[in-house]
Design a protein around this motif. Structure first.
Motif, PDB file in Angstrom:
ATOM      1  N   VAL A  13       0.850  -1.195   0.000  1.00  0.00           N
ATOM      2  CA  VAL A  13       0.000   0.000   0.000  1.00  0.00           C
ATOM      3  C   VAL A  13       0.884   1.243   0.000  1.00  0.00           C
ATOM      4  O   VAL A  13       1.791   1.366   0.819  1.00  0.00           O
ATOM      5  CB  VAL A  13      -0.929   0.026   1.243  1.00  0.00           C
ATOM      6  N   LEU A  14       0.611   2.124  -0.946  1.00  0.00           N
ATOM      7  CA  LEU A  14       1.381   3.360  -1.065  1.00  0.00           C
ATOM      8  C   LEU A  14       1.215   4.213   0.190  1.00  0.00           C
ATOM      9  O   LEU A  14       0.117   4.370   0.703  1.00  0.00           O
ATOM     10  CB  LEU A  14       0.862   4.139  -2.286  1.00  0.00           C
ATOM     11  N   PRO A  16       2.014   7.856   0.913  1.00  0.00           N
ATOM     12  CA  PRO A  16       2.545   9.143   0.436  1.00  0.00           C
ATOM     13  C   PRO A  16       3.136   9.995   1.554  1.00  0.00           C
ATOM     14  O   PRO A  16       4.117  10.700   1.339  1.00  0.00           O
ATOM     15  CB  PRO A  16       1.337   9.826  -0.210  1.00  0.00           C
ATOM     16  N   GLN A  17       2.561   9.893   2.765  1.00  0.00           N
ATOM     17  CA  GLN A  17       3.107  10.695   3.875  1.00  0.00           C
ATOM     18  C   GLN A  17       4.507  10.208   4.239  1.00  0.00           C
ATOM     19  O   GLN A  17       5.423  11.008   4.462  1.00  0.00           O
ATOM     20  CB  GLN A  17       2.198  10.613   5.093  1.00  0.00           C
TER      21      GLN A  17
ATOM     22  N   LEU B 107      -1.106  14.267  -1.803  1.00  0.00           N
ATOM     23  CA  LEU B 107      -1.330  14.846  -0.473  1.00  0.00           C
ATOM     24  C   LEU B 107      -2.005  16.217  -0.512  1.00  0.00           C
ATOM     25  O   LEU B 107      -1.806  17.039   0.373  1.00  0.00           O
ATOM     26  CB  LEU B 107       0.005  14.955   0.298  1.00  0.00           C
ATOM     27  N   PHE B 146      -8.640   2.308  -3.351  1.00  0.00           N
ATOM     28  CA  PHE B 146      -7.701   1.184  -3.298  1.00  0.00           C
ATOM     29  C   PHE B 146      -8.435  -0.073  -2.869  1.00  0.00           C
ATOM     30  O   PHE B 146      -9.372  -0.011  -2.069  1.00  0.00           O
ATOM     31  CB  PHE B 146      -6.582   1.489  -2.283  1.00  0.00           C
TER      32      PHE B 146
END
Lengths: 80, 227
Positions: A13-14, A16-17, B107, B146
């Motif tokens: 699972v990506l 990003p933070q 983000l 997802f």
């Protein structure tokens, strides 16, 4: 008993933070980082004196609310 | 036709949805999250917003609120349940539709009009629509759809993808994906197609003085399909 649990994103699972934190660390001069993954930490004080039972209760909480098992794993790391 | 919009603490699109549903002929009732029973309804809507301040994971707290047991029972008995934006997040957290909505890939909170393509009209929501590409509004921080590979296979095998992000010509390429969603997925059905979760807000596109009227087409068609 106080039960501590950590919840982490599954490997594929990506995060990003975590990626941005990694980039920032890199910019600050921390060049020896392979990867950063961000997670959650819970400390839950349950009204149960038996460690095994206390663990079961918190595992149940993780399965039903604290973690979403599509993307996250949980681990009980301490019971005291 | 009767509808019900659930208000959770932190919902902020509930009134817009109420206005939209009434405008197109529904008799809508607002229902508080702490109520036990749904009023008799042909459609139940979980609106957008920031229920419970998005604590823990978006929609996770709201999915456990009192009214949700009635909503789940209603959905399981074939009732139409639609979740928009935060409502979609509540649907995934309650297990009514598969997958989860992660933080947007870059983000950023995204607030803009997008185009979405309807792939499959064999369902009560899109049946009889004579258009495939719609311009709708999105406003979210966690809309990055997802799911696991097994779930994706099941979703695709059962034609459960409701809408894809695309351009004005209906091209569903990665560059038209605003938030990193798997396969450009913007909305999804349950297996039986009576539960629909989607990130775009049709209730924000129901008047010329707003940013468009493609939402009107959706609601007009929906009420005709239910009648």
């Amino acid at each position: 008993m106080k039960v501590s649990a950590i919840i982490t994103l599954k490997k594929d699972v990506l995060d990003p933070q975590g990626k941005v934190i990694h980039q920032t660390l890199d910019g600050m001069g921390f060049k020896d980082v392979n990867e950063v993954r961000q997670g959650k930490y819970f400390e839950i004080d349950v009204k149960e004196n038996d460690p095994q039972k206390a663990q079961k209760i918190v595992e149940d909480m993780c399965n039903k609310l604290l973690a979403n098992l599509v993307i996250e794993n949980y681990k009980i790391i301490e019971i005291q | 036709m009767k509808s019900a919009v659930i208000t959770f603490p932190g919902s902020n699109c509930d009134r817009d949805m109420h206005v939209a549903l009434n405008k197109f002929g529904f008799k809508n009732k607002m229902v508080w999250h702490n109520d036990n029973e749904l009023p008799k309804s042909d459609l139940v809507v979980l609106p957008g917003g920031f229920s419970y301040g998005d604590y823990l994971r978006c929609g996770s707290m709201a999915s456990k609120s009192k009214i949700m047991q009635s909503v789940i029972n209603f959905a399981k008995s074939g009732g139409l349940v639609m979740g928009i934006c935060n409502g979609f997040q509540i649907l995934v957290e309650s297990g009514l539709v598969p997958g989860i909505l992660l933080r947007n890939k870059y983000l950023e909170f995204i607030c803009k009009n997008v185009f979405v393509k309807i792939d499959n009209k064999d369902n009560p929501y899109f049946k009889n629509l004579d258009k495939e590409v719609f311009e709708l509004h999105i406003a979210h921080n966690e809309g990055n759809y997802f799911c696991t590979n097994d779930q994706l296979k099941e979703i695709e095998d059962n034609n459960q993808v409701a809408i894809y992000y695309c351009n004005d010509n209906g091209k569903t390429e990665e560059k038209f994906n605003p938030n990193g969603s798997l396969k450009n997925i913007a909305g999804i059905f349950n297996k039986e197609k009576n539960v629909l979760g989607m990130m775009p807000h049709p209730e924000r596109m129901i008047d010329q003085s707003l940013s468009g009227e493609d939402g009107s087409l959706f609601f007009k068609n929906l009420i005709n399909n239910i009648k």
